[in-house]
Write an enzyme that holds these catalytic residues in place. Structure first.
Site, PDB file in Angstrom:
ATOM      1  N   ALA A 135       0.864  -1.175   0.000  1.00 48.05           N
ATOM      2  CA  ALA A 135       0.000   0.000   0.000  1.00 48.05           C
ATOM      3  C   ALA A 135       0.905   1.230   0.000  1.00 48.05           C
ATOM      4  O   ALA A 135       2.057   1.158   0.448  1.00 48.05           O
ATOM      5  CB  ALA A 135      -0.874  -0.011   1.235  1.00 48.05           C
ATOM      6  N   GLY A 148       0.531  -5.066   0.849  1.00 50.13           N
ATOM      7  CA  GLY A 148      -0.655  -5.169  -0.002  1.00 50.13           C
ATOM      8  C   GLY A 148      -0.358  -5.842  -1.344  1.00 50.13           C
ATOM      9  O   GLY A 148      -1.244  -6.424  -1.964  1.00 50.13           O
ATOM     10  N   GLU A 192      -0.559  -9.413  -0.678  1.00 44.10           N
ATOM     11  CA  GLU A 192      -1.981  -9.718  -0.446  1.00 44.10           C
ATOM     12  C   GLU A 192      -2.743  -9.810  -1.768  1.00 44.10           C
ATOM     13  O   GLU A 192      -3.625 -10.652  -1.926  1.00 44.10           O
ATOM     14  CB  GLU A 192      -2.605  -8.652   0.463  1.00 44.10           C
ATOM     15  CG  GLU A 192      -2.073  -8.730   1.887  1.00 44.10           C
ATOM     16  CD  GLU A 192      -2.636  -7.635   2.762  1.00 44.10           C
ATOM     17  OE1 GLU A 192      -2.250  -6.462   2.564  1.00 44.10           O
ATOM     18  OE2 GLU A 192      -3.466  -7.929   3.632  1.00 44.10           O
ATOM     19  N   GLU A 223       4.186  -5.160   7.281  1.00 46.45           N
ATOM     20  CA  GLU A 223       3.372  -4.111   7.924  1.00 46.45           C
ATOM     21  C   GLU A 223       3.757  -3.868   9.372  1.00 46.45           C
ATOM     22  O   GLU A 223       3.685  -2.751   9.875  1.00 46.45           O
ATOM     23  CB  GLU A 223       1.877  -4.489   7.854  1.00 46.45           C
ATOM     24  CG  GLU A 223       1.236  -4.335   6.487  1.00 46.45           C
ATOM     25  CD  GLU A 223       1.419  -5.540   5.585  1.00 46.45           C
ATOM     26  OE1 GLU A 223       2.237  -6.424   5.897  1.00 46.45           O
ATOM     27  OE2 GLU A 223       0.727  -5.596   4.551  1.00 46.45           O
TER      28      GLU A 223
HETATM   29  N1  DAK Z   1       4.531   3.157  -0.824  1.00 50.63           N
HETATM   30  C1  DAK Z   1       4.898   4.319  -1.410  1.00 50.63           C
HETATM   31  N2  DAK Z   1       6.072   4.477  -2.038  1.00 50.63           N
HETATM   32  C2  DAK Z   1       6.907   3.432  -2.071  1.00 50.63           C
HETATM   33  C3  DAK Z   1       6.587   2.177  -1.483  1.00 50.63           C
HETATM   34  C4  DAK Z   1       5.301   2.066  -0.845  1.00 50.63           C
HETATM   35  N3  DAK Z   1       4.900   0.951  -0.275  1.00 50.63           N
HETATM   36  N4  DAK Z   1       7.619   1.338  -1.664  1.00 50.63           N
HETATM   37  C5  DAK Z   1       8.550   2.028  -2.360  1.00 50.63           C
HETATM   38  N5  DAK Z   1       8.121   3.272  -2.611  1.00 50.63           N
HETATM   39  C6  DAK Z   1       8.817   4.340  -3.310  1.00 50.63           C
HETATM   40  C7  DAK Z   1      10.029   4.831  -2.507  1.00 50.63           C
HETATM   41  O1  DAK Z   1       9.622   5.765  -1.534  1.00 50.63           O
HETATM   42  C8  DAK Z   1      10.876   5.460  -3.608  1.00 50.63           C
HETATM   43  O2  DAK Z   1      10.313   6.711  -3.929  1.00 50.63           O
HETATM   44  P1  DAK Z   1      11.266   8.014  -4.151  1.00 50.63           P
HETATM   45  O3  DAK Z   1      12.066   8.165  -2.911  1.00 50.63           O
HETATM   46  O4  DAK Z   1      12.102   7.648  -5.357  1.00 50.63           O
HETATM   47  O5  DAK Z   1      10.293   9.143  -4.396  1.00 50.63           O
HETATM   48  C9  DAK Z   1      10.615   4.531  -4.797  1.00 50.63           C
HETATM   49  O6  DAK Z   1       9.397   3.840  -4.512  1.00 50.63           O
HETATM   50  C10 DAK Z   1      11.700   3.499  -4.994  1.00 50.63           C
HETATM   51  O7  DAK Z   1      11.867   2.809  -3.777  1.00 50.63           O
HETATM   52  P2  DAK Z   1      13.311   2.616  -3.074  1.00 50.63           P
HETATM   53  O8  DAK Z   1      14.245   3.733  -3.453  1.00 50.63           O
HETATM   54  O9  DAK Z   1      13.054   2.376  -1.615  1.00 50.63           O
HETATM   55  O10 DAK Z   1      13.802   1.280  -3.784  1.00 50.63           O
HETATM   56  P3  DAK Z   1      14.804   0.186  -3.196  1.00 50.63           P
HETATM   57  O11 DAK Z   1      15.092  -0.752  -4.320  1.00 50.63           O
HETATM   58  O12 DAK Z   1      15.951   0.837  -2.482  1.00 50.63           O
HETATM   59  O13 DAK Z   1      13.954  -0.594  -2.080  1.00 50.63           O
HETATM   60  C11 DAK Z   1      11.993  -1.745  -1.230  1.00 50.63           C
HETATM   61  C12 DAK Z   1      12.852  -1.337  -2.480  1.00 50.63           C
HETATM   62  C13 DAK Z   1      10.744  -2.443  -1.752  1.00 50.63           C
HETATM   63  C14 DAK Z   1      12.812  -2.733  -0.369  1.00 50.63           C
HETATM   64  C15 DAK Z   1      11.671  -0.472  -0.415  1.00 50.63           C
HETATM   65  O14 DAK Z   1      11.146   0.523  -1.310  1.00 50.63           O
HETATM   66  C16 DAK Z   1      10.642  -0.717   0.661  1.00 50.63           C
HETATM   67  O15 DAK Z   1      10.970  -1.260   1.727  1.00 50.63           O
HETATM   68  N6  DAK Z   1       9.398  -0.274   0.416  1.00 50.63           N
HETATM   69  C17 DAK Z   1       8.336  -0.385   1.376  1.00 50.63           C
HETATM   70  C18 DAK Z   1       7.810  -1.780   1.410  1.00 50.63           C
HETATM   71  C19 DAK Z   1       6.728  -1.957   2.452  1.00 50.63           C
HETATM   72  O16 DAK Z   1       6.950  -1.713   3.644  1.00 50.63           O
HETATM   73  N7  DAK Z   1       5.559  -2.358   1.992  1.00 50.63           N
HETATM   74  C20 DAK Z   1       4.447  -2.555   2.856  1.00 50.63           C
HETATM   75  C21 DAK Z   1       3.632  -1.326   2.810  1.00 50.63           C
HETATM   76  S1  DAK Z   1       2.414  -1.387   4.068  1.00 50.63           S
HETATM   77  C22 DAK Z   1      -4.532  -1.294   6.061  1.00 50.63           C
HETATM   78  C23 DAK Z   1      -4.591  -1.320   4.709  1.00 50.63           C
HETATM   79  C24 DAK Z   1      -3.503  -1.760   4.005  1.00 50.63           C
HETATM   80  C25 DAK Z   1      -2.358  -2.142   4.664  1.00 50.63           C
HETATM   81  C26 DAK Z   1      -2.317  -2.092   6.038  1.00 50.63           C
HETATM   82  C27 DAK Z   1      -3.402  -1.687   6.752  1.00 50.63           C
HETATM   83  N8  DAK Z   1      -5.673  -0.819   6.825  1.00 50.63           N
HETATM   84  C28 DAK Z   1      -6.365   0.282   6.236  1.00 50.63           C
HETATM   85  C29 DAK Z   1      -5.920  -1.330   8.083  1.00 50.63           C
HETATM   86  C30 DAK Z   1      -1.237  -2.537   3.910  1.00 50.63           C
HETATM   87  C31 DAK Z   1      -0.049  -2.007   4.249  1.00 50.63           C
HETATM   88  C32 DAK Z   1       1.107  -2.153   3.396  1.00 50.63           C
HETATM   89  O17 DAK Z   1       1.110  -2.694   2.320  1.00 50.63           O
END
Ligand code: DAK
Length: 258
Positions: free
Chosen positions: A64, A109, A112, A132
């Protein structure tokens, strides 16, 4: 149909949907969900015999949109979660087989969404996980429910509580991923698999999907009864697909389902 975050193409009878927001690693925001809702109700989907979902660039979907979530009120978070669940349920309930072609990161997400698909094919270089917990969140699009049904409660808790990604090979060993591919051929292999599947009886494919999905919500006795009922229905006199399948076998030829 014109989209900002999605691309769609047909390869023969197979539809390929690509999440196309590579600068944010295809992160899911409200705009993406809006377009997915439109797409899933469109003629494009109705005209496919199987759907393959993949991501543009180095990610399948990195979750997400964390930047968008920073601003959420409780109501906005609730609405976002409900919208996501509705979209993922639409994917899970499509009548045709749906294959996730996991070309790179499938996190939060993103994983998911892949879990809502019927089968997952992944690049050997992909990383999968539900991180998450690192953000003080829980999976919000039914991941806490779909993952334990696929890999058992212990494995699901391990992945969710630790919040660390796993390799595609580890995901394959756990049964999250059904087929591993070299990185350059993930989409092609997913499409080839879809092509193989659509040579089978279309009604039988639809029923397999329905039995598995509905059966998981029932106890095994009820689920078994449901299966027997559907199996019996296949033997109604006017059931042309069953008749063609059995006749083709006995006549030593390929069935013609069209
Ligand atoms: N959201 C927004 N932007 C994201 C992103 C994300 N999930 N993941 C990556 N990006 C963006 C980065 O901020 C970066 O943007 P700029 O800085 O260039 O503007 C760009 O994509 C490239 O990412 P990186 O520079 O970080 O790339 P790397 O290769 O160094 O790293 C990575 C890739 C996938 C390891 C890293 O980007 C990362 O850790 N990303 C976050 C992954 C993550 O934590 N995903 C889970 C998200 S939480 C709910 C509803 C839904 C959910 C929960 C609750 N309720 C309403 C209850 C679901 C939650 C999730 O999915």
């Amino acid at each position: 149909m014109e989209f900002n975050y999605l691309k769609f193409e047909k390869r023969g009878r197979i539809g390929i949907l690509t999440l196309d927001r590579p600068k944010a690693l295809n992160a899911l925001n409200e705009g993406v969900f809006k377009e997915l809702t439109c797409f899933l109700e469109s003629e494009d989907v109705k005209s496919t015999r199987a759907l393959v979902i993949t991501g543009e660039g180095k990610a399948f979907i990195a979750g997400a949109d964390i930047k968008a979530m920073q601003e959420y009120s409780p109501q906005a978070a609730y609405d976002f979660s409900e919208t996501g669940k509705m979209v993922f349920d639409k994917i899970a309930n499509l009548e045709v087989p749906v294959i996730a072609a996991i070309n790179g990161f499938a996190l939060g997400g993103g994983l998911e969404l892949a879990l809502a698909c019927d089968i997952r094919v992944a690049s050997e270089k992909a990383r999968l996980g539900l991180p998450e917990v690192n953000l003080g969140l829980i999976p919000g699009f039914n991941g806490t429910q779909r993952l334990p049904r696929l890999v058992g409660a212990g494995n699901a808790m391990y992945l969710m509580m630790l919040g660390e990604g796993i390799t595609a090979t580890e995901a394959y060993q756990l049964g999250i991923v059904q087929k591993l591919t070299p990185p350059e051929s993930t989409l092609d292999e997913a499409v080839a698999l879809a092509e193989k599947i659509v040579t089978k009886g279309p009604n039988a494919l639809r029923l397999i999907k329905e039995m598995v999905r509905e059966g998981l919500e029932l106890n095994s006795k009820e689920a078994g009864k449901m299966e027997s009922k559907e199996f019996g229905r296949l033997f109604k006199e006017d059931h042309l697909e069953r008749e063609e399948g059995i006749n083709a076998f006995l006549e030593k030829r390929h069935p013609n389902w069209e």
